[in-house]
Scaffold this motif. Sequence first.
Motif, PDB file in Angstrom:
ATOM      1  N   TYR A  54      11.092 -24.131  31.712  1.00  0.00           N
ATOM      2  CA  TYR A  54      11.265 -22.507  32.049  1.00  0.00           C
ATOM      3  C   TYR A  54      10.867 -22.147  33.423  1.00  0.00           C
ATOM      4  O   TYR A  54      11.550 -21.582  34.294  1.00  0.00           O
ATOM      5  N   VAL A 109      13.096 -21.010  36.579  1.00  0.00           N
ATOM      6  CA  VAL A 109      12.837 -19.832  37.420  1.00  0.00           C
ATOM      7  C   VAL A 109      12.567 -20.290  38.904  1.00  0.00           C
ATOM      8  O   VAL A 109      13.166 -19.419  39.639  1.00  0.00           O
ATOM      9  N   VAL A 142      15.369 -18.634  41.517  1.00  0.00           N
ATOM     10  CA  VAL A 142      14.923 -17.663  42.469  1.00  0.00           C
ATOM     11  C   VAL A 142      15.179 -18.003  43.640  1.00  0.00           C
ATOM     12  O   VAL A 142      15.613 -17.244  44.640  1.00  0.00           O
ATOM     13  N   TYR A 169      22.411 -16.655  37.166  1.00  0.00           N
ATOM     14  CA  TYR A 169      20.830 -16.740  37.489  1.00  0.00           C
ATOM     15  C   TYR A 169      20.244 -16.404  36.326  1.00  0.00           C
ATOM     16  O   TYR A 169      19.222 -17.049  35.942  1.00  0.00           O
ATOM     17  N   ILE A 194      17.803 -18.786  33.447  1.00  0.00           N
ATOM     18  CA  ILE A 194      16.522 -18.501  33.076  1.00  0.00           C
ATOM     19  C   ILE A 194      16.197 -17.994  31.661  1.00  0.00           C
ATOM     20  O   ILE A 194      15.117 -18.398  31.074  1.00  0.00           O
TER      21      ILE A 194
END
Length: 229
Positions: A12, A16, A20, A147, A151
């Motif tokens: 996870y 992220v 990002v 994206y 996530i």
Amino acid sequence: LEAPEVNPALGYIMAVAFGVLYFMAAMGYAYTIAQSVVEEKQSRIVEILLSTVTPRVIMAGKVIGNSILALIQVAAILAAAAIALAATGQGALFTLIGPGFVWFLVLFVFGFVLIATLYAGASAMVSRQEEVGSVTTPLMMLMLIPYMLVILFNSNALLMTILSYIPFSATIAMPLRVVLGQAEWWEPILALVILIETSAVSIMIGARIYENSILRIGGRVKLSDALKG
């Protein structure tokens, strides 16, 4: 049952981080390209530039320049992360995620070119800064949706495998699978080949739209007209 080799929390966190980093860098520099295209068109500076160079050269300069800046920014962030891990005695963790960093950088180069060329072409279809958002929003969604999927569903092996081969999500999904040990050695290479081929197609499409739209001042150019040979 055997315990998983990699902590799910790491998956996870890396999802992220990669998401990002890719979304912010690609979005930021691609939008800069779009704004500069419209600014030059609105001020008629592009007409002066076209007296000495071709439209493809102008577009290529924007894409290459911003690609280099984006790559430097991403590489600097990853280098800082690597230094921080080394300084805090997390050598084992860096050994685990290091290959993912490398593949992220490699895939990012072509993933950004894919987006940047489409942004350059799309923005040439309008003549005012206020209209940039209307033509670039669909392209932004092509980045935003993958994206969010990576996530939210990073623990779904099947979905992650699919996303790792889709050009708009491969930059995030494939390095994550490398970190988690879910990808065979040949899979990142295959994803890179697909991304390179897709980027080549996007360059041709973006250049065609840019050439057919950059000198049209006034109303928004229709996509069908911009794609005409």
